[in-house]
Design a protein around this motif. Structure first.
Motif, PDB file in Angstrom:
ATOM      1  N   THR B  90       0.813  -1.222   0.000  1.00 56.71           N
ATOM      2  CA  THR B  90       0.000   0.000   0.000  1.00 56.71           C
ATOM      3  C   THR B  90       0.846   1.271   0.000  1.00 56.71           C
ATOM      4  OG1 THR B  90      -0.148  -0.232   2.393  1.00 56.71           O
ATOM      5  CG2 THR B  90      -1.998  -1.063   1.092  1.00 56.71           C
ATOM      6  N   ALA B  91       2.046   1.178   0.500  1.00 60.22           N
ATOM      7  CA  ALA B  91       2.960   2.337   0.479  1.00 60.22           C
ATOM      8  C   ALA B  91       4.303   1.848  -0.055  1.00 60.22           C
ATOM      9  CB  ALA B  91       3.102   2.944   1.861  1.00 60.22           C
ATOM     10  N   PRO B  92       4.471   1.898  -1.367  1.00 60.12           N
ATOM     11  CA  PRO B  92       5.655   1.264  -1.957  1.00 60.12           C
ATOM     12  C   PRO B  92       6.958   2.006  -1.683  1.00 60.12           C
ATOM     13  CG  PRO B  92       4.317   2.322  -3.649  1.00 60.12           C
ATOM     14  CD  PRO B  92       3.539   2.395  -2.387  1.00 60.12           C
ATOM     15  N   GLN B  93       6.852   3.286  -1.367  1.00 62.57           N
ATOM     16  CA  GLN B  93       8.069   4.049  -1.066  1.00 62.57           C
ATOM     17  C   GLN B  93       7.984   4.611   0.352  1.00 62.57           C
ATOM     18  OE1 GLN B  93       6.737   4.773  -4.472  1.00 62.57           O
ATOM     19  NE2 GLN B  93       8.114   3.173  -5.130  1.00 62.57           N
ATOM     20  N   GLU B  94       7.662   3.754   1.276  1.00 66.09           N
ATOM     21  CA  GLU B  94       7.547   4.188   2.675  1.00 66.09           C
ATOM     22  C   GLU B  94       8.855   4.821   3.136  1.00 66.09           C
ATOM     23  OE1 GLU B  94       5.267   4.611   4.661  1.00 66.09           O
ATOM     24  OE2 GLU B  94       6.217   4.773   6.630  1.00 66.09           O
ATOM     25  N   ALA B  95       9.939   4.202   2.778  1.00 67.11           N
ATOM     26  CA  ALA B  95      11.278   4.741   3.046  1.00 67.11           C
ATOM     27  C   ALA B  95      12.216   3.985   2.118  1.00 67.11           C
ATOM     28  CB  ALA B  95      11.670   4.524   4.506  1.00 67.11           C
ATOM     29  N   ALA B  96      13.456   4.422   2.051  1.00 66.23           N
ATOM     30  CA  ALA B  96      14.418   3.670   1.262  1.00 66.23           C
ATOM     31  C   ALA B  96      14.494   2.254   1.809  1.00 66.23           C
ATOM     32  CB  ALA B  96      15.790   4.334   1.322  1.00 66.23           C
ATOM     33  N   ASN B  97      14.331   1.281   0.957  1.00 60.14           N
ATOM     34  CA  ASN B  97      14.405  -0.128   1.324  1.00 60.14           C
ATOM     35  C   ASN B  97      13.287  -0.556   2.272  1.00 60.14           C
ATOM     36  OD1 ASN B  97      17.624   0.972   1.712  1.00 60.14           O
ATOM     37  ND2 ASN B  97      17.087  -0.334   0.008  1.00 60.14           N
ATOM     38  N   ALA B  98      12.159   0.156   2.244  1.00 61.81           N
ATOM     39  CA  ALA B  98      11.064  -0.224   3.127  1.00 61.81           C
ATOM     40  C   ALA B  98       9.724   0.040   2.465  1.00 61.81           C
ATOM     41  CB  ALA B  98      11.147   0.546   4.444  1.00 61.81           C
ATOM     42  N   ILE B  99       8.788  -0.879   2.710  1.00 59.58           N
ATOM     43  CA  ILE B  99       7.446  -0.740   2.158  1.00 59.58           C
ATOM     44  C   ILE B  99       6.429  -0.988   3.271  1.00 59.58           C
ATOM     45  CG2 ILE B  99       8.058  -1.395  -0.193  1.00 59.58           C
ATOM     46  CD1 ILE B  99       7.266  -4.230   0.426  1.00 59.58           C
ATOM     47  N   LEU B 100       5.186  -0.571   2.979  1.00 61.68           N
ATOM     48  CA  LEU B 100       4.110  -0.827   3.915  1.00 61.68           C
ATOM     49  C   LEU B 100       3.034  -1.665   3.256  1.00 61.68           C
ATOM     50  CD1 LEU B 100       3.098   2.394   5.904  1.00 61.68           C
ATOM     51  CD2 LEU B 100       4.507   0.456   6.646  1.00 61.68           C
ATOM     52  N   CYS B 101       2.467  -2.596   4.033  1.00 61.30           N
ATOM     53  CA  CYS B 101       1.328  -3.368   3.582  1.00 61.30           C
ATOM     54  C   CYS B 101       0.258  -3.224   4.667  1.00 61.30           C
ATOM     55  CB  CYS B 101       1.695  -4.838   3.391  1.00 61.30           C
ATOM     56  SG  CYS B 101       3.068  -5.109   2.251  1.00 61.30           S
ATOM     57  N   ASN B 102      -0.740  -2.396   4.392  1.00 59.71           N
ATOM     58  CA  ASN B 102      -1.756  -2.124   5.407  1.00 59.71           C
ATOM     59  C   ASN B 102      -2.403  -3.404   5.907  1.00 59.71           C
ATOM     60  OD1 ASN B 102      -1.271   0.561   5.311  1.00 59.71           O
ATOM     61  ND2 ASN B 102      -3.169   1.119   4.267  1.00 59.71           N
ATOM     62  N   SER B 103      -2.595  -3.486   7.216  1.00 62.92           N
ATOM     63  CA  SER B 103      -3.269  -4.612   7.863  1.00 62.92           C
ATOM     64  C   SER B 103      -2.526  -5.928   7.702  1.00 62.92           C
ATOM     65  CB  SER B 103      -4.697  -4.780   7.305  1.00 62.92           C
ATOM     66  OG  SER B 103      -5.414  -3.583   7.423  1.00 62.92           O
ATOM     67  N   ALA B 104      -1.224  -5.849   7.394  1.00 61.02           N
ATOM     68  CA  ALA B 104      -0.477  -7.094   7.198  1.00 61.02           C
ATOM     69  C   ALA B 104      -0.355  -7.877   8.511  1.00 61.02           C
ATOM     70  CB  ALA B 104       0.919  -6.790   6.644  1.00 61.02           C
ATOM     71  N   GLY B 105      -0.128  -7.186   9.603  1.00 58.59           N
ATOM     72  CA  GLY B 105       0.020  -7.863  10.880  1.00 58.59           C
ATOM     73  C   GLY B 105       1.248  -8.745  10.944  1.00 58.59           C
ATOM     74  N   PHE B 106       2.372  -8.233  10.442  1.00 55.56           N
ATOM     75  CA  PHE B 106       3.603  -9.019  10.443  1.00 55.56           C
ATOM     76  C   PHE B 106       4.030  -9.346  11.877  1.00 55.56           C
ATOM     77  CE2 PHE B 106       4.515  -6.531   6.412  1.00 55.56           C
ATOM     78  CZ  PHE B 106       4.231  -7.589   5.571  1.00 55.56           C
ATOM     79  N   THR B 107       4.528 -10.548  12.063  1.00 52.11           N
ATOM     80  CA  THR B 107       5.219 -10.852  13.306  1.00 52.11           C
ATOM     81  C   THR B 107       6.688 -10.500  13.112  1.00 52.11           C
ATOM     82  OG1 THR B 107       5.680 -13.111  12.619  1.00 52.11           O
ATOM     83  CG2 THR B 107       3.634 -12.738  13.803  1.00 52.11           C
ATOM     84  N   THR B 108       7.392 -10.401  14.193  1.00 54.35           N
ATOM     85  CA  THR B 108       8.795 -10.007  14.128  1.00 54.35           C
ATOM     86  C   THR B 108       9.635 -11.121  13.507  1.00 54.35           C
ATOM     87  OG1 THR B 108       8.547  -8.608  16.067  1.00 54.35           O
ATOM     88  CG2 THR B 108      10.787  -9.285  15.497  1.00 54.35           C
ATOM     89  N   GLY B 109      10.518 -10.720  12.583  1.00 52.04           N
ATOM     90  CA  GLY B 109      11.367 -11.726  11.955  1.00 52.04           C
ATOM     91  C   GLY B 109      12.508 -11.094  11.199  1.00 52.04           C
ATOM     92  N   THR B 110      13.564 -11.827  10.993  1.00 51.98           N
ATOM     93  CA  THR B 110      14.691 -11.372  10.172  1.00 51.98           C
ATOM     94  C   THR B 110      15.060 -12.482   9.205  1.00 51.98           C
ATOM     95  OG1 THR B 110      16.281 -12.227  11.762  1.00 51.98           O
ATOM     96  CG2 THR B 110      15.649  -9.911  12.013  1.00 51.98           C
TER      97      THR B 110
END
Lengths: 129, 884
Positions: B90-110
């Protein structure tokens, strides 16, 4: 073991709906490859495969009861199917399941015949994902 | 310059069976579309995905991610782990090397494996058919519009509804091939880019788009009006300046006609610069004048830059003395000059030169008035005291009191001979002290003061012997210069003209890499790059695009302009623009005059291509057509050896015969390398290339590709010349080949036709040398009755040069194209031609052509591509090509 075909859509009216009879012979299942064939002057061929082939399932069953006709119409009209809008499962007489969509795109017409029975004519199209 | 395809596209486009996919991407829309199956394109991927449910459970980071090309609606896929699944971005240029996916609900991970895909929906009701077209004589190529329809049953209009102004959104079309593995963005070929210009209809069934091929404002004009704000401070803009545009100046507008020192000029320079060659300036008030609306090359009187005025009483241009004007400014905003003093030099050329026999006669005196610096009047004297005498007659002295007051006069002469004051003297005005002094053989001008009190109508020239012996005098050109101060108040009636050097390259010409470097960057001291005077037509076109139309570097095919600049390095443009012109019209004319085409390429970049006689075939870049260049009625299949056709290989002086039959790449390589032990041969299915290796080390193995039945071309070698494998070294084939493919480009059955194109002329005239304020002033003509004996006259204009060689070049180019009708063939081929571009040189082989030209001629014949029609319903390309 051969059984009658079944229409299934979980939650939809009358699902699963087993056809009262086997499809009438000849049972057609036309397959339309989506390929464009080109030829060179020398006769060699070049084939552009633009997608999976289209498969259709014409359903022809004559002389079914009014009850089945009504059940079938209710199944197709259910919002979970809504005629062509959504897919459902067609399980053929060999128990092979296909995800299909109603492809009788214009008019659904099950004519009444002698004996208060009805003839069923439908075309289903195998869904391409 | 043919388009370059990555290896995957090269391979797939030539396969006999392939799965092409056409993707249409519309900027700003939340869906992309396909003609053919729906498909996903992998835009980017990595294995370092980071999510942090505490900080933001909708954000996904990856140092490896280049997210500048993502759009909302692209899909992030996380493979494996707790976040396994697909998420809409939903936000493809949230920051350099970062994107947003609304309501994704990601858990923490690397360290999460991820990819970003774009889904192309199978909803195009028709493919983006379009065509490109140009003329063999050059000019602006045309790129057709495209119509697209997207079924609206699922209410795609909802997607449009959020965009108030969907027009002008960019639309890009690219070709992909589904080879069974992930379809990568890096393995696509963009073949069209345009902007949505219109929605002719949007109903419940279909959304239709009209797409314009030009991502430019078609109605734009070149030329900026001079307005009140441009007037000199505290002055109003002079009435006659209203409605004028700020002059745009290209080329060298210097003139020698009023020179006082012209040491070392050549005959060619004289010829080019004794013409009227100035640019009208625009009055800004208070005797300030606008030379140009842009910076010009730094004004230098020493280098010959001058200012002139037009004396309306005299009816001719007169030079403003160097100290009598000041360059006020010379910046990107324009160049402004101020006239300080109304003092001028008027130049006159003799109307006749007549021998006045004394002791010896002058010969060829007419050459002193022909305005040709390379022809001369001459005389030889042999005895001491002998005199040869001629009189130069000048136009009437018309500098009256109304014009001004004469303050000086002098004669300039270009001469050479033995008048060194010891052997002989050459002098004027019957005054033996009024000498022209020679240092020997001279090729320069000398000046000789003329008394103001003397009559201006006639000047005597005498050559007198001083010693025994035979002495020569040669006079090539003479002119009289009279200096005067204009009568008071005449400035307003003496508008200024600029005679100097025009616009220069900006930094954009520097450090350009590619097939070739730019001719005006790195071409020696005369072409150092930025600051170099723009005279090269390729430089002129690029400058107009950049400096007048503000076309960005991203929209210019730099490599093509580099190549064109070298192809046109002998052409010299020199012109000015003083009226608004539609840019398409202007660039069409400039490109035509440069024997070039200018068009928008598949990447939405301006591309300039010059058709150069003798150029190699385009795709292979070879003297003989490579397989990539050949379009064949009955193309060969890969790795098929046919007896007497391609069944031999010569190396180390011996011809070996390969058994006829069907091979794989590996088995064919083995067969080729199995003969003598001198070489081995291998094949790579990754690169599609064969490698020959010397294994004997006996001083190099010569591979003879010139034999008529050799296998060289059919395994991808350039067979224009033989190859030599050095000891223990290898050579690799030039063009890739894979199994189940055509070797040459196929011609679709029953698609070939032949016709003759164009007009027939036998008498060709090109007018050139634009006057400062009027039309063209010179012409060059040639006749050619090689093919037709009738006199069929045609005339064309070169509005952008004063150089005869440049005008001749255009004339001869037109002559080559129009001295007879040329054959033009039209045929269809498949997507193997996706890299063919306008003005590419190809080879066409068809039984009809063989019947007309013979097989040998047909096999080497060059055809120039003039039109490409892409049909994305039948997946074919129609090519129109004319004899080179």
């Amino acid at each position: 073991m051969s059984t009658n075909a079944i229409f299934t859509k979980v939650g939809a009216a009358n699902s699963p709906l087993t056809l009262p009879k086997g499809r009438f012979y000849p049972v057609n299942e036309p397959l339309s490859p989506r390929q464009i064939i080109g030829k060179t002057g020398g006769g060699q061929v070049k084939i552009a495969d633009v997608g999976d082939p289209e498969q259709f399932f014409p359903i022809v069953i004559n002389r079914v009861s009014k009850t089945f006709r009504d059940n079938l119409l209710a199944f197709l009209a259910d919002s979970l199917v809504n005629y062509s809008q959504n897919t459902f499962t067609f399980t053929d007489e060999e128990s092979t399941a296909y995800t299909v969509r109603l492809w009788s795109t214009r008019t659904i017409d099950f004519p009444a015949v002698k004996g208060s029975l009805y003839n069923i004519r439908l075309v289903l199209r195998k869904e391409i994902t | 310059m043919s388009g370059t395809l990555v290896t995957q596209l090269q391979k797939q486009s030539n396969l006999k069976g392939y799965k092409p996919r056409v993707g249409v991407f519309i900027e700003g829309m939340l869906a992309s579309y396909a003609f053919g199956d729906s498909f996903d394109v992998v835009l980017d991927s990595g294995t370092d995905g980071v999510t942090n449910s505490v900080a933001d459970d909708e954000r996904f980071d990856s140092a490896a991610m280049t997210n500048t090309g993502f759009i909302a609606g692209d899909i992030l896929s996380i493979i494996g782990g707790a976040n396994d699944g697909e998420y809409t971005i939903t936000a493809p240029q949230e920051a350099a090397n970062a994107i947003l996916c609304n309501s994704a609900g990601f858990t923490t991970g690397t360290g999460q494996t991820w990819k970003v895909t774009r889904r192309f929906l199978d909803t195009l009701s028709s493919g983006p058919n379009f065509n490109l077209m140009t003329k063999i004589t050059g000019g602006m190529g045309t790129l057709s519009n495209v119509q697209l329809g997207i079924p609206n049953q699922e209410l795609y209009s909802n997607i449009l509804a959020t965009y108030a102004n969907p027009e002008n959104m960019a639309l890009q079309c690219a070709l992909y091939f589904d080879d069974g593995s992930a379809i990568l963005d890096a393995e696509s070929h963009q073949f069209y880019e345009g902007i949505i210009s219109d929605f002719p209809s949007l109903n419940y069934k279909t959304v239709k788009f009209n797409v314009d091929g030009y991502d430019r404002s078609l109605n734009n004009v070149i030329g900026e009006l001079v307005e009140e704000a441009d007037a000199t401070a505290n002055y109003v803009l002079p009435d006659l300046s209203h409605g004028m545009i700020k002059p745009i100046i290209y080329g060298d507008r210097r003139s020698f006609r009023n020179a006082t020192s012209n040491v070392g000029i050549t005959a060619t320079e004289w010829d080019a610069n004794t013409d009227v060659n100035m640019v009208p300036c625009v009055a800004l008030g208070n005797d300030y004048w606008l030379i140009s609306g842009h910076a010009i090359k730094t004004f230098s009187a020493a280098a010959g830059d001058k200012m002139f005025a037009f004396d309306e009483i005299l009816g001719r241009y007169v030079e403003l003395l160097a100290g009598d004007f000041t360059i006020i400014s010379n910046t990107a905003s324009g160049c402004v000059v101020r006239r300080n003093t109304s003092r001028y030099v008027d130049t006159r050329y003799p109307v006749s030169a007549t021998d006045q026999f004394a002791d010896v006669s002058w010969a060829n005196t007419a050459n002193l008035v022909d305005n040709d610096i390379s022809t001369k009047a001459d005389v030889t004297i042999s005895n001491p005291g002998e005199i040869a005498h001629l009189d130069l007659v000048w136009p009437p002295d018309d500098i009256s009191a109304d014009v001004g007051t004469k303050t000086d006069a002098r004669i300039n002469v270009r001469c050479e001979g033995d008048f060194d004051g010891i052997s002989a003297n050459l002098y004027f005005e019957n005054d033996p002290t009024n000498l022209i002094v020679s240092g020997g053989a001279m090729t320069y001008f000398d000046t000789n003061n003329k008394s103001l009190g003397a009559a201006f109508d006639t000047t005597s020239v005498k050559f007198e012997s001083l010693a025994a012996g035979s002495f020569d005098a040669d006079l090539y050109a003479c002119y009289l210069q009279v200096q005067y101060t204009a009568a008071t108040g005449r400035e307003a009636a003496m508008p200024l003209f600029f005679g100097g050097r025009g616009r220069c390259y900006g930094t954009w010409v520097n450090s350009r890499t590619g097939t070739e470097t730019h001719a005006d960057n790195g071409g020696g001291s005369a072409h150092p790059g930025v600051g170099t005077l723009i005279e090269n037509p390729a430089g002129v076109v690029e400058s107009l695009l950049r400096d007048e139309l503000s076309v960005a570097t991203a929209n210019i095919n730099l490599d093509a302009f580099n190549v064109a600049s070298n192809d046109l390095s002998s052409d010299v443009d020199s012109f000015h623009i003083v009226e608004s012109l539609p840019w398409l019209e202007l660039l069409d004319e400039v490109a035509f005059s440069a024997k070039s085409i200018l068009h928008i390429d598949a990447d939405d970049k301006f591309k300039m291509v010059t058709l150069v006689t003798g150029n190699n075939f385009t795709a292979g870049g070879t003297v003989k057509p490579s397989s990539e260049d050949i379009f064949e009625f009955s193309p060969e299949n890969t790795f098929v050896i046919t007896t007497g056709f391609n069944d031999s290989i010569w190396y180390a002086g011996t011809e070996y015969t390969i058994s006829a039959g069907q091979y794989t790449g590996a088995t064919l390589a083995a067969a080729i390398g199995a003969f003598s032990g001198a070489i081995t041969c291998t094949y790579s299915s990754t690169t599609g290339k064969f490698t020959l290796t010397d294994v004997v080390g006996l001083g190099g193995v010569v591979i003879n590709w010139t034999n008529g039945t050799n296998v060289g071309r059919f395994i991808g070698f350039d067979i224009s010349a033989n190859d030599t494998i050095a000891d223990s070294s290898t050579i690799v084939s030039d063009f890739p080949l894979w199994a189940d493919s055509f070797v040459e480009n196929p011609i679709v059955e029953n698609s070939f036709s032949l016709r003759k194109e164009g007009d027939v002329m036998t008498d060709f005239t090109v007018e050139y040398a634009p006057d400062p304020t009027a039309g063209l002033t010179k012409s060059t003509n040639v006749t050619d009755t090689t093919y037709h004996s009738e006199s069929l006259k045609g005339s064309w204009e070169h509005n952008f040069t004063r150089d005869k060689t440049t005008a001749d070049s255009l004339r001869d180019n037109i002559k080559t194209r129009k001295n007879r009708k040329h054959f033009e063939c039209i045929f269809k081929t498949f997507l193997n031609a996706i890299n063919v571009e306008m003005f590419d040189i190809i080879n066409v082989r068809h039984p009809i052509l063989e019947g007309i030209f013979t097989e040998a001629t047909m096999n080497d014949k060059k055809w120039v591509v003039l039109k490409l029609v892409y049909n994305w319903k039948s997946f074919d390309v129609t090519i129109t090509a004319v004899e080179a």
